[in-house]
Structures are given as C-alpha cells and as structure tokens.
Design a protein around this motif. Structure first.
Motif: not given
Ligand code: ATP
Length: 213
Positions: A89, A115, A117, A134, A138, A141-144
């Motif tokens: 990311a 992704m 950010f 993003y 987020e 929520e996105r990386l989880r």
C-alpha cells in the motif's frame, strides 16, 4: 529447498533482486553461464563480493566456466518466491507517490501496489496507474491486516502518526521515502531512502574522492 539453506546475510539478501533481474535477461538471451567478472560489470558489485554472495547459495563458480545460469535462476526464483505476490500500500499520492503508482514495479513480478491513500479530496476516489486512491480515514478498514508492506511518500510531518496506525494494523515492513526517522517496535522493518541525502552524498564523494583516471 529454502528450509535447508543456511541463512543468507542481510547485505547479500539485498542484492538478490539485482542479480535475479540480470540473470533473467541473460537467460532470455540464451546464455547458459556467466562469470563473476561479467556479473560484476553488469550489476556494479565487485567480483569478490559476488563470489562470496553466491557461495551462500551453494553456487560455486568453476574457473574458466563461471556460474550456471539455470541453477542460479531456480535458486532465486524459489528464494524470492516469485509465485507469491506481495501486496503493497502506498501513502501520499504527491509527485513521488504518483511516479511510483505509474511505475508500479511492473518489472518485478512479486510485488504490487494494490491501493493508495491520501488526504486530499481531489485525489481520493481517483485511480492512478490503475491503483485506487482511498482516503486515509479508510486505512484500517482497507488494510485489515492483509497488506504487509507500506511505502511512505507523505510529508515528513505526517510520517510518524501514519506509521503508528500502520503498526497497529500489523504492517511488517515500511519503505520510508520521507526524511523523518521513524520509531517502530523491533519486529517491524523500516528501509529508509532519503533521495536528497543520497544525492548530497554522491556530490560529496565526487568532490572528495574523484576517481583516478
Ligand atoms: P512529493 O513529496 O511526493 O514530491 P508533493 O510535493 O507533491 O509530493 P507533499 O506535500 O510532499 O506533496 O505531499 C505528498 C502527498 O501526501 C500529497 O498528495 C498530500 O496530499 C499527501 N498527504 C499529506 N498528508 C498526508 C497523510 N497524513 N496521509 C496521506 N497522505 C498525505
């Protein structure tokens, strides 16, 4: 194979992708063997270091023959786990971040920025180089906990707070392009690349240690 291998020193491990890329090109051009002198010229690592590095891989060059390209390639493929793509990311879609997204390490088959950010509303919701951008809100929520590596191309002032959030999300490695020195727990690996410092040190070396010739 990898279970039986002795642990490779970190400095050697860092050169593996360099060797690997060159050997793939050699293989593609049909070459079966390569000498440490040829490798040295191509990857700009001195031949003694190459011989030492390769001895860790169980690849012992023969005098007058060199190294077997196929053997080395299969070693690198297994060691670098080419089949397994490591997702990355990226944080901060500024000039540098945008360049990375467009480049996206497409010549490496085993890493991919999936992704990005940013906090700038004009960038959030766009895609750059095919990668969705993003909002930083987020992140969790996105990386989880699924993405092991982050690239930081945010302003230095934002780097530590972001790093703390990434650590809490289970990130394992950070490629830090900001000038900020990051505090992280021992189990997290940070590679710091400060382009301004690298350039400055190159200028210093050219001035103070001009090459003979
Ligand atoms: P670069 O340093 O990459 O050349 P730049 O000069 O275009 O970038 P910077 O101010 O360094 O811009 O910011 C890089 C990017 O990081 C910008 O897109 C900015 O919106 C974004 N950014 C700033 N703060 C954060 C943050 N906390 N998290 C994520 N992105 C951020």
């Amino acid at each position: 194979m990898s279970n039986e291998q002795p642990k490779i020193p970190q400095a050697t491990a860092k050169r593996l992708p360099l060797y690997y890329r060159f050997l793939k090109n050699l293989h593609a051009s049909g070459k079966q063997r390569v000498s440490s002198a040829e490798l040295s010229e191509a990857v700009k690592v001195d031949p003694a270091t190459i011989r030492r590095d390769f001895s860790y891989f169980g690849a012992l060059g023969k005098k007058g023959y060199g190294y077997n390209v196929n053997y080395l390639l299969s070693f690198f493929r297994q060691t670098l786990e080419e089949d397994e793509v490591t997702e990355v990311a990226l944080f901060g879609v500024g000039n540098l971040g945008t360049a990375f997204l467009n480049y996206n390490f497409s010549k490496n088959n085993n890493t991919k920025i999936v992704m990005a950010f940013d906090v700038d509303e004009r960038k959030v919701g766009t895609t750059v180089g095919g990668v969705p951008v993003y909002h930083l809100d987020e992140l969790e929520e996105r990386l989880r906990g699924d993405i092991p590596i982050a690239i930081l191309t945010v302003p230095a002032a934002a780097a530590q707070a972001l790093t703390d959030r990434l650590v809490a999300q289970g990130i394992k490695g950070i490629l830090n392009f900001t000038p900020a020195r990051l505090n992280v727990p021992n189990h997290i690996r940070v590679h710091h690349i400060d382009l301004a410092i690298e350039l400055q040190s190159l200028v210093y070396f050219l001035k103070n240690y001009p090459s003979p010739s």
